[in-house]
Design a protein around this motif. Sequence first.
Motif, PDB file in Angstrom:
ATOM      1  N   ARG A 129       0.825  -1.217   0.000  1.00 12.52           N
ATOM      2  CA  ARG A 129       0.000   0.000   0.000  1.00 12.52           C
ATOM      3  C   ARG A 129       0.853   1.258   0.000  1.00 12.52           C
ATOM      4  N   ASP A 130       2.013   1.203   0.646  1.00 13.34           N
ATOM      5  CA  ASP A 130       2.891   2.376   0.736  1.00 13.34           C
ATOM      6  C   ASP A 130       3.960   2.407  -0.352  1.00 13.34           C
ATOM      7  N   HIS A 131       4.393   1.237  -0.798  1.00 16.30           N
ATOM      8  CA  HIS A 131       5.484   1.122  -1.770  1.00 16.30           C
ATOM      9  C   HIS A 131       5.119   0.060  -2.815  1.00 16.30           C
ATOM     10  N   PRO A 132       4.204   0.399  -3.729  1.00 17.80           N
ATOM     11  CA  PRO A 132       3.774  -0.576  -4.735  1.00 17.80           C
ATOM     12  C   PRO A 132       4.957  -1.168  -5.504  1.00 17.80           C
ATOM     13  N   GLY A 133       4.893  -2.482  -5.698  1.00 21.14           N
ATOM     14  CA  GLY A 133       5.931  -3.181  -6.442  1.00 21.14           C
ATOM     15  C   GLY A 133       7.145  -3.548  -5.612  1.00 21.14           C
ATOM     16  N   GLU A 134       7.084  -3.353  -4.286  1.00 22.18           N
ATOM     17  CA  GLU A 134       8.229  -3.682  -3.436  1.00 22.18           C
ATOM     18  C   GLU A 134       7.834  -4.563  -2.257  1.00 22.18           C
ATOM     19  N   SER A 135       6.725  -5.261  -2.398  1.00 18.25           N
ATOM     20  CA  SER A 135       6.225  -6.155  -1.355  1.00 18.25           C
ATOM     21  C   SER A 135       6.630  -7.597  -1.653  1.00 18.25           C
ATOM     22  N   ARG A 136       6.704  -8.387  -0.613  1.00 21.75           N
ATOM     23  CA  ARG A 136       6.793  -9.832  -0.809  1.00 21.75           C
ATOM     24  C   ARG A 136       5.425 -10.293  -1.288  1.00 21.75           C
ATOM     25  N   VAL A 137       5.371 -11.495  -1.869  1.00 18.04           N
ATOM     26  CA  VAL A 137       4.092 -12.032  -2.320  1.00 18.04           C
ATOM     27  C   VAL A 137       3.923 -13.454  -1.804  1.00 18.04           C
ATOM     28  N   TYR A 138       2.653 -13.847  -1.671  1.00 19.71           N
ATOM     29  CA  TYR A 138       2.291 -15.220  -1.355  1.00 19.71           C
ATOM     30  C   TYR A 138       1.810 -15.893  -2.625  1.00 19.71           C
ATOM     31  N   ALA A 139       2.117 -17.195  -2.741  1.00 20.36           N
ATOM     32  CA  ALA A 139       1.685 -17.953  -3.912  1.00 20.36           C
ATOM     33  C   ALA A 139       1.128 -19.303  -3.499  1.00 20.36           C
ATOM     34  N   ARG A 140       0.202 -19.788  -4.328  1.00 18.81           N
ATOM     35  CA  ARG A 140      -0.285 -21.160  -4.196  1.00 18.81           C
ATOM     36  C   ARG A 140       0.524 -22.015  -5.162  1.00 18.81           C
ATOM     37  N   VAL A 141       0.581 -23.295  -4.857  1.00 17.30           N
ATOM     38  CA  VAL A 141       1.357 -24.223  -5.680  1.00 17.30           C
ATOM     39  C   VAL A 141       0.418 -24.880  -6.685  1.00 17.30           C
ATOM     40  N   GLU A 142       0.662 -24.625  -7.959  1.00 17.21           N
ATOM     41  CA  GLU A 142      -0.126 -25.246  -9.026  1.00 17.21           C
ATOM     42  C   GLU A 142       0.488 -26.556  -9.477  1.00 17.21           C
ATOM     43  N   ALA A 143       1.824 -26.649  -9.443  1.00 18.42           N
ATOM     44  CA  ALA A 143       2.515 -27.891  -9.801  1.00 18.42           C
ATOM     45  C   ALA A 143       3.646 -28.094  -8.803  1.00 18.42           C
ATOM     46  N   GLU A 144       3.623 -29.249  -8.141  1.00 23.72           N
ATOM     47  CA  GLU A 144       4.622 -29.582  -7.120  1.00 23.72           C
ATOM     48  C   GLU A 144       5.918 -30.071  -7.765  1.00 23.72           C
ATOM     49  N   GLY A 145       6.969 -30.104  -6.946  1.00 28.13           N
ATOM     50  CA  GLY A 145       8.245 -30.618  -7.429  1.00 28.13           C
ATOM     51  C   GLY A 145       9.393 -30.085  -6.595  1.00 28.13           C
ATOM     52  N   ALA A 146      10.581 -30.130  -7.164  1.00 27.20           N
ATOM     53  CA  ALA A 146      11.775 -29.664  -6.471  1.00 27.20           C
ATOM     54  C   ALA A 146      12.230 -28.335  -7.064  1.00 27.20           C
ATOM     55  N   LEU A 147      12.721 -27.462  -6.192  1.00 26.77           N
ATOM     56  CA  LEU A 147      13.354 -26.206  -6.597  1.00 26.77           C
ATOM     57  C   LEU A 147      14.815 -26.279  -6.195  1.00 26.77           C
ATOM     58  N   ARG A 148      15.667 -25.576  -6.949  1.00 29.70           N
ATOM     59  CA  ARG A 148      17.080 -25.513  -6.593  1.00 29.70           C
ATOM     60  C   ARG A 148      17.599 -24.109  -6.855  1.00 29.70           C
ATOM     61  N   GLU A 149      18.607 -23.720  -6.096  1.00 27.95           N
ATOM     62  CA  GLU A 149      19.234 -22.425  -6.326  1.00 27.95           C
ATOM     63  C   GLU A 149      19.779 -22.375  -7.744  1.00 27.95           C
ATOM     64  N   GLY A 150      19.676 -21.214  -8.368  1.00 27.47           N
ATOM     65  CA  GLY A 150      20.175 -21.029  -9.721  1.00 27.47           C
ATOM     66  C   GLY A 150      19.196 -21.441 -10.802  1.00 27.47           C
ATOM     67  N   GLU A 151      18.106 -22.088 -10.438  1.00 25.69           N
ATOM     68  CA  GLU A 151      17.137 -22.585 -11.410  1.00 25.69           C
ATOM     69  C   GLU A 151      16.451 -21.426 -12.146  1.00 25.69           C
ATOM     70  N   PRO A 152      16.355 -21.508 -13.467  1.00 27.65           N
ATOM     71  CA  PRO A 152      15.639 -20.473 -14.219  1.00 27.65           C
ATOM     72  C   PRO A 152      14.145 -20.462 -13.883  1.00 27.65           C
ATOM     73  N   VAL A 153      13.568 -19.266 -13.966  1.00 26.39           N
ATOM     74  CA  VAL A 153      12.137 -19.081 -13.743  1.00 26.39           C
ATOM     75  C   VAL A 153      11.619 -18.094 -14.783  1.00 26.39           C
ATOM     76  N   ARG A 154      10.397 -18.343 -15.239  1.00 29.48           N
ATOM     77  CA  ARG A 154       9.744 -17.468 -16.214  1.00 29.48           C
ATOM     78  C   ARG A 154       8.477 -16.908 -15.584  1.00 29.48           C
ATOM     79  N   LEU A 155       8.263 -15.618 -15.745  1.00 30.29           N
ATOM     80  CA  LEU A 155       7.072 -14.958 -15.238  1.00 30.29           C
ATOM     81  C   LEU A 155       6.027 -14.872 -16.338  1.00 30.29           C
ATOM     82  N   GLU A 156       4.815 -15.346 -16.044  1.00 27.82           N
ATOM     83  CA  GLU A 156       3.690 -15.246 -16.971  1.00 27.82           C
ATOM     84  C   GLU A 156       2.676 -14.272 -16.401  1.00 27.82           C
TER      85      GLU A 156
END
Length: 161
Positions: A129-156
């Motif tokens: 509310r005070d600093h748009p675009g600088e908040s942490r976000v919560y997400a639900r998991v649509e597809a489970e699995g493993a994450l690793r550091e350095g892994e590429p991610v794409r924003l849709e």
Amino acid sequence: MSGTEGRVHRLNVSGGGVPKTRVSAALVSRDGIAGDVQGDRRYHGGPERAVSLFSLEVIDRLRGEGHPVAPGSAGENVTVAGLDWRRVVPGARLVFEGGVVLEVVSYCVPCGKLRASFAGGEIRRIDQRDHPGESRVYARVEAEGALREGEPVRLEAPRGG
């Protein structure tokens, strides 16, 4: 760079509280990141807040302002680098190379337990509310699995948006 492609900078878990500590890889289920415990489930965790995410670039800007925040100290599970964080909005999806898919559900309201990460305890510095675009976000998991550091991610972008 378009700001829609990035990478996992760091994965963070905790037995409860902050700061969260670094792990190089983690399993992600609809309940959240394996090994991460939320102290107060009224406000944290559950299927609609299974994973919290934050931006390395926002953390770097905050540090430049004199805040002692660091990856994991703001309570996020996944610190992401390279994405245009202003585009990480409810309805957006983060698609990780290894198959995990997260959908952003909401912005995180800053908790008083984060005071040590902000100069003068100014936790509202990451309030959407005070600093748009600088908040942490919560997400639900649509597809489970493993994450690793350095892994590429794409924003849709949000569907229909």
